[in-house]
Design a protein around this motif. Structure first.
Motif, PDB file in Angstrom:
ATOM      1  N   LYS A 281       0.812  -1.205   0.000  1.00  0.00           N
ATOM      2  CA  LYS A 281       0.000   0.000   0.000  1.00  0.00           C
ATOM      3  C   LYS A 281       0.857   1.271   0.000  1.00  0.00           C
TER       4      LYS A 281
ATOM      5  N   GLU B 192       2.795   1.490  -3.817  1.00  0.00           N
ATOM      6  CA  GLU B 192       2.236   1.195  -5.141  1.00  0.00           C
ATOM      7  C   GLU B 192       2.108   2.423  -6.038  1.00  0.00           C
ATOM      8  N   LYS B 193       2.139   3.627  -5.463  1.00  0.00           N
ATOM      9  CA  LYS B 193       2.008   4.797  -6.346  1.00  0.00           C
ATOM     10  C   LYS B 193       3.350   5.237  -6.946  1.00  0.00           C
ATOM     11  N   CYS B 194       4.445   4.643  -6.499  1.00  0.00           N
ATOM     12  CA  CYS B 194       5.762   4.980  -7.056  1.00  0.00           C
ATOM     13  C   CYS B 194       5.798   4.634  -8.543  1.00  0.00           C
TER      14      CYS B 194
END
Lengths: 327, 374
Positions: free
Chosen positions: B259, B262-264
């Motif tokens: 969580k 994951e936006k990397c």
């Protein structure tokens, strides 16, 4: 900031409504500084209330579309500005993602503030609060308060936007009571300026710009259309197309690869230039190529799902290309 | 060796110019044309440079803000030629190959002026990587031996500063050759090493201090250090930074990693601006029978970084890659070299395209591990 609360509430309630149909929502949440928002991937109902939408939502979240479509089972909801939705349209048109897999939650946009422009004005400081109003941006830093005129701080792309309230494609549209009111600018003004220079001057311009590139590949990785970044030709050893020595020459070659790769595909979100740690004006290259594609093929990317990108197809006779000139 | 001088503020410019005679001075300067703020070599920008920002020159010096890029590129360039090679083959006897190698080690003497204490800490971490243990790096060591570090204490703390959370502080001059403390009309110049003393010896702009003054200036420095440290509020209150490595070990398999990461988008911006990220790739490029071997920066968040020749990638997902990055800084290198490899400069937070914040990630792991312990 009442307007903001209003749009946030609408967004949260719409997303809650469709949450069963999608297993993941990509949206914006509060960022680590008052100047920034953060992309967030929400897969639990309880986190939906973290979603926000305001004038700082500059990221194009369609960047995540391709990777998530390979990874996530079930459908994906995506909070998009009307300009961002162009990336989804283009990805669908190229068959890179399936339209059915995405719920496009498009929010009417009143223009996005470019935080880099604010930082340029106030310098890097500890920012205590930021309030973006219709006319003024009130920034409070440890050095005191400053009032900036909102109309000068929009992201460049907002100055020629004509779809802010009218997305080309969407499943859920959230209307924004605030509308985009900016004085229109010529999109190609900076390119014209550059083209008025001599060849030598243009050469040294790019020599200087790309001479400071550190090859971090942020421009490539943030691009919603550059889906092949993990297999990028730039890193290939055999054959070794591109040297890893970050000289101005090699960096220009790298950008050339990007420009060719995005010819007729770039949706002009400007993310590449926004994320550049060295403030290199790479968006100019993209705009120029799009201008050429428009002249030659009368095509702009991200408008129509059913239309093929000209360089991904062919016609036996191209109306605007004089073949004898090519040989 | 420790000595204390004072330098009148109006003499700062002349002082820097006097240093620039025998060495190359690097200093933090803003390129006003392109709005870039980095360390530049004074000799390279001199023609269009001003020490004051109230000027229409292209470059101007600035001592308060942090530079966008860390100063590591001065000691560890983005790309660097290691050697030139040339070979001949005997067409009559394929085993008869003549190879010539040519190595040109870096010779330049330099002074880096205006480093933040966190920058100096970064360089000290680099020193350990390149000069400790079984394999040492002659290029780095040579360059480093010829470099003098002049730090300046921080009175301003920025949004992304967190040095005191990782064991540093805004007036910590450890590992600096010289440290500057700003007072009302002058700078106090703390000289800590022989290397530092050698460049300021007999400098006409420095004034000596009495033993009594030295004692009081030292305590003033200590006071300033404590006071400015307090400006940074810890995001992991109650956890000592020395305890983080063990907690990282225990937290390796926590689900929350996914969580958090994951936006990397797997770019290298954070790595390339980081003062302690030292990974590099070595490549040969040749044209016919001659060429060069060079090294260039590499970054662990890249998919290709761990891709093996077989096609297998042990760190296929960004979660695995980012987890490695955090552990490299907050765990592995602590065990290897005795320091956290994050110095709290916050540059990674500043440049991240998607607003990743390493402080928040570590804080979330610490929090989650506590929950798990109960």
């Amino acid at each position: 900031m009442n307007q903001n609360r209003n749009i946030n509430e609408k967004l949260i309630s719409k997303v809650s409504e469709i949450f069963g149909q999608v297993s993941l929502v990509v949206g914006y949440c509060r960022g680590n500084s008052p100047l920034k928002v953060s992309p967030c991937l929400i897969d639990e109902k309880k986190d939906i209330s973290n979603l926000i939408f305001n004038k700082l939502c500059i990221n194009n979240l369609a960047t995540y579309a391709y990777k998530l479509s390979k990874k996530v089972e079930g459908n994906i909801g995506m909070v998009l500005k009307p300009c961002d939705s162009k990336a989804i349209i283009q990805l669908c048109a190229e068959g890179l993602i399936e339209r059915e897999k995405f719920r496009m939650i498009t929010v009417g946009c009143s223009g996005i503030i470019d935080y880099k422009k604010i930082l340029k004005e106030i310098g890097r400081q500890r920012i205590i609060s930021l309030d973006i109003g219709k006319d003024n941006i009130e920034v409070e830093t440890i050095d005191g308060k400053k009032s900036l005129s909102t109309k000068n701080f929009y992201a460049e792309k907002c100055y020629w936007c004509d779809i802010s309230d009218n997305p080309l494609e969407s499943d859920v549209f959230i209307e924004n009571d605030d509308k985009l009111e900016v004085e229109k600018k010529d999109k190609y003004a900076d390119i014209k300026d550059l083209e008025n220079l001599s060849i030598e001057e243009i050469y040294s311009y790019w020599q200087e710009e790309l001479g400071r590139c550190i090859r971090c590949y942020a421009c490539r990785n943030v691009c919603p259309m550059e889906v092949c970044q993990d297999q990028c030709i730039v890193h290939l050893d055999y054959p070794n197309w591109e040297s890893q020595m970050a000289t101005a020459e090699e960096n220009k070659f790298f950008q050339m690869i990007r420009v060719m790769h995005l010819a007729g595909r770039c949706v002009e979100c400007g993310e590449c230039e926004r994320v550049c740690p060295q403030n290199i004006s790479i968006f100019k290259l993209m705009k120029k190529m799009n201008q050429v594609i428009d002249e030659l093929f009368g095509f702009s990317a991200g408008i129509d799902i059913s239309q093929k990108t000209p360089l991904l197809t062919y016609k036996t006779i191209e109306e605007n290309i004089e073949e004898e000139k090519l040989t | 060796m420790e000595n204390i001088y004072t330098l009148k503020k109006q003499n700062l410019i002349s002082f820097i110019k006097s240093l620039n005679k025998s060495s190359d001075v690097y200093l933090p300067a803003r390129d006003n044309k392109n709005n870039v703020f980095n360390f530049f070599s004074l000799k390279e920008i001199e023609e269009d440079f001003s020490f004051s920002s109230q000027n229409d020159k292209r470059y101007s010096m600035e001592l308060i803000e942090k530079t966008r890029l860390s100063p590591k590129h001065i000691l560890f360039p983005q790309y660097e030629k290691l050697l030139d090679f040339h070979y001949e083959k005997n067409p009559e006897n394929i085993e008869d190959v003549k190879i010539e190698l040519e190595v040109t080690p870096p010779e330049r003497k330099s002074i880096i002026f205006g480093l933040k204490p966190c920058d100096v800490q970064g360089i000290s971490r680099m020193d350990k990587v390149f000069s400790e243990g079984q394999f040492t790096d002659p290029y780095y060591i040579k360059r480093r031996a010829n470099t003098v570090l002049i730090a300046i204490g921080c009175d301003t703390v920025f949004d992304d500063c967190f040095c005191s959370m990782v064991g540093g502080s805004p007036y910590n001059f450890d590992n600096s050759d010289i440290g500057l403390m700003e007072t009302d009309g002058s700078y106090v110049v703390f000289v800590y090493t022989d290397k530092g003393e050698a460049i300021v010896e007999n400098n006409e702009y420095l004034e000596t201090t009495s033993d009594k003054e030295k004692v009081s200036l030292k305590s003033e420095l200590k006071e300033k250090d404590e006071k400015s440290s307090k400006k940074i509020e810890s995001m992991w209150p109650g956890t000592k930074y020395e305890d983080i490595p063990d907690i990282m070990d225990k937290s390796f398999n926590l689900k929350i990693w996914e969580k958090l990461t994951e936006k990397c988008i797997s770019c290298g911006a954070c790595t390339f601006v980081c003062p302690t990220c030292y990974c590099f790739d070595i490549r040969d490029e040749k044209d016919n029978k001659q060429g060069q071997r060079y090294r260039c920066w590499d970054f662990c968040t890249s998919y290709i970084y761990t891709l093996e020749a077989s096609g297998h990638n042990p760190r296929e997902s960004i979660t695995k890659r980012y987890k490695n990055k955090v552990n490299c800084k907050f765990n592995y290198n602590y065990k290897r070299h005795g320091n956290l490899y994050c110095v709290g400069c916050g540059r990674c937070i500043d440049v991240c395209p998607v607003d990743m914040d390493i402080r928040e990630i570590v804080a979330a792991i610490l929090e989650e591990s506590k929950v798990k312990d109960k």
